[in-house]
Design a protein around this motif. Sequence first.
Motif, PDB file in Angstrom:
ATOM      1  N   VAL A  41      54.701  84.434  95.005  1.00 27.34           N
ATOM      2  CA  VAL A  41      54.389  85.519  95.935  1.00 27.34           C
ATOM      3  C   VAL A  41      55.537  85.640  96.928  1.00 27.34           C
ATOM      4  CG1 VAL A  41      52.807  86.409  97.686  1.00 27.34           C
ATOM      5  CG2 VAL A  41      51.910  85.128  95.722  1.00 27.34           C
ATOM      6  N   SER A  42      56.279  86.720  96.820  1.00 29.60           N
ATOM      7  CA  SER A  42      57.423  86.927  97.700  1.00 29.60           C
ATOM      8  C   SER A  42      56.965  87.389  99.078  1.00 29.60           C
ATOM      9  CB  SER A  42      58.367  87.969  97.096  1.00 29.60           C
ATOM     10  OG  SER A  42      59.355  88.358  98.017  1.00 29.60           O
ATOM     11  N   THR A  43      57.678  86.958 100.095  1.00 30.58           N
ATOM     12  CA  THR A  43      57.361  87.429 101.452  1.00 30.58           C
ATOM     13  C   THR A  43      57.584  88.932 101.565  1.00 30.58           C
ATOM     14  OG1 THR A  43      59.612  86.855 102.147  1.00 30.58           O
ATOM     15  CG2 THR A  43      57.879  85.229 102.560  1.00 30.58           C
TER      16      THR A  43
ATOM     17  N   VAL B 261      46.596  86.201  95.156  1.00 32.36           N
ATOM     18  CA  VAL B 261      46.308  85.040  94.313  1.00 32.36           C
ATOM     19  C   VAL B 261      44.887  85.061  93.742  1.00 32.36           C
ATOM     20  CG1 VAL B 261      47.984  83.635  95.544  1.00 32.36           C
ATOM     21  CG2 VAL B 261      45.589  83.557  96.225  1.00 32.36           C
ATOM     22  N   LEU B 262      43.972  85.811  94.361  1.00 36.30           N
ATOM     23  CA  LEU B 262      42.581  85.805  93.911  1.00 36.30           C
ATOM     24  C   LEU B 262      42.231  86.985  93.013  1.00 36.30           C
ATOM     25  CD1 LEU B 262      40.750  84.655  97.183  1.00 36.30           C
ATOM     26  CD2 LEU B 262      41.371  83.276  95.182  1.00 36.30           C
ATOM     27  N   LEU B 263      43.052  88.031  93.008  1.00 29.82           N
ATOM     28  CA  LEU B 263      42.801  89.192  92.161  1.00 29.82           C
ATOM     29  C   LEU B 263      43.898  89.324  91.109  1.00 29.82           C
ATOM     30  CD1 LEU B 263      41.707  91.919  94.758  1.00 29.82           C
ATOM     31  CD2 LEU B 263      40.260  90.371  93.423  1.00 29.82           C
ATOM     32  N   ASP B 264      43.569  90.065  90.047  1.00 33.89           N
ATOM     33  CA  ASP B 264      44.563  90.326  89.003  1.00 33.89           C
ATOM     34  C   ASP B 264      45.806  90.956  89.601  1.00 33.89           C
ATOM     35  OD1 ASP B 264      43.105  89.353  86.856  1.00 33.89           O
ATOM     36  OD2 ASP B 264      42.136  91.277  86.461  1.00 33.89           O
ATOM     37  N   ARG B 265      46.957  90.524  89.129  1.00 35.32           N
ATOM     38  CA  ARG B 265      48.206  91.097  89.614  1.00 35.32           C
ATOM     39  C   ARG B 265      48.669  92.203  88.669  1.00 35.32           C
ATOM     40  NH1 ARG B 265      52.574  87.429  92.084  1.00 35.32           N
ATOM     41  NH2 ARG B 265      52.471  89.141  93.586  1.00 35.32           N
ATOM     42  N   PRO B 266      49.398  93.181  89.177  1.00 33.49           N
ATOM     43  CA  PRO B 266      49.870  94.271  88.326  1.00 33.49           C
ATOM     44  C   PRO B 266      50.739  93.755  87.190  1.00 33.49           C
ATOM     45  CG  PRO B 266      50.202  94.771  90.654  1.00 33.49           C
ATOM     46  CD  PRO B 266      49.807  93.335  90.582  1.00 33.49           C
ATOM     47  N   GLN B 267      50.730  94.474  86.080  1.00 30.43           N
ATOM     48  CA  GLN B 267      51.588  94.099  84.953  1.00 30.43           C
ATOM     49  C   GLN B 267      53.048  94.125  85.386  1.00 30.43           C
ATOM     50  OE1 GLN B 267      50.755  96.644  81.644  1.00 30.43           O
ATOM     51  NE2 GLN B 267      48.840  95.606  81.119  1.00 30.43           N
TER      52      GLN B 267
ATOM     53  N   SER C 293      54.364  91.869  87.301  1.00 31.23           N
ATOM     54  CA  SER C 293      54.511  91.006  88.481  1.00 31.23           C
ATOM     55  C   SER C 293      54.414  89.540  88.054  1.00 31.23           C
ATOM     56  CB  SER C 293      53.418  91.301  89.512  1.00 31.23           C
ATOM     57  OG  SER C 293      53.478  92.650  89.929  1.00 31.23           O
ATOM     58  N   PRO C 294      55.093  88.644  88.781  1.00 27.41           N
ATOM     59  CA  PRO C 294      54.954  87.211  88.484  1.00 27.41           C
ATOM     60  C   PRO C 294      53.486  86.800  88.574  1.00 27.41           C
ATOM     61  CG  PRO C 294      56.738  87.588  90.036  1.00 27.41           C
ATOM     62  CD  PRO C 294      56.014  88.889  89.907  1.00 27.41           C
ATOM     63  N   GLN C 295      53.002  86.077  87.576  1.00 23.82           N
ATOM     64  CA  GLN C 295      51.611  85.679  87.548  1.00 23.82           C
ATOM     65  C   GLN C 295      51.393  84.371  88.327  1.00 23.82           C
ATOM     66  OE1 GLN C 295      49.134  87.782  86.209  1.00 23.82           O
ATOM     67  NE2 GLN C 295      50.994  89.056  86.294  1.00 23.82           N
TER      68      GLN C 295
END
Length: 315
Positions: free
Chosen positions: A145-147, A167-173, A175-177
């Motif tokens: 997670v970048s600042t 960190v708790l929800l799905d991240r966009p395609q 994006s670093p998982q």
Amino acid sequence: MINFRYHVVSLTAVFLALAIGLVVGTAALNGPVADSLKENVNALRKDNQQMRQTVNSLQKELDREEDFAAESAQVFLPGKLTGRRVLVLDLPSGRDHTEGVVKMLQLAGANVSRVDVQDKFINPDSTTNNNLLELAVTAARPNSVSTANLPGNGHGVETSSALLASVLLDRPQGSPQITDADRRAVLQAYTTAGYLTPQDKISRPAEAVVLVSGQPYVDKDSAKKDESVVKIAEQFDRTGAIVVGGMGSVGGNVVAVVRGDPVLSQSISTVDDANTVQGQFVTALALLQQLTEKKAGQYGVGDNAAGGLLPKLPQ
């Protein structure tokens, strides 16, 4: 000089006047005045009985409506959210009705993970703000997670909410998982610091969130606390589908703010009576609408519930 006989005569006159007053007063009370008082007392007694009967009738009607909602949920909800991953965030003001919301989501088949947000998280003092910023930017933030993806305005609640949503929800395609280990580490950091209390083991990200809230705060810091709750909703809305299950829709609570904001009301669904069985049922329906139609709505019994009592879902 006033002699003893004068005193005797004066005292006699006083007692005679009192006696006459008692006789006259008693006679008057035994007449029209007494009758009038009795009539008023009887009328008040009847009014009280009628009001008590009305209250009992309304309570029975409310119980029947809640029974109807519960039975309707048993018919309609099963299977509607099967396999859906739902995060339930509940605030102290809404904790009394969180369990009812969770049960409706589970009845629909959702995989529910619950995290309690503590009062400390929305405390507006500078120490809390600085600690939340430190956690979000440095202490708890994983490298994935970048600042640059976090708010840079120095608002601790907003920045921490953005990190938690990441960190708790799905991240966009693309994006670093987030790894499960990083997710657990972030939650543990906030839990150890007393900001959150997870009620379930969270091993996977959710695809939607239900924020369970209550009435507006009323203490001296009420405006700042209500603002913090709205910040939480805003940041989770940026990452995934969100429904706010609240209590009431006036004042400064998150339901009222969302409904009064032409931008937030387009993406955040609200239910203003989630403290009732009917509202908990509708909260699950609103989430179903968010996930299947990508559509937000404002539901409940408040005057600003533009969507009515419940969503109109396709057959």
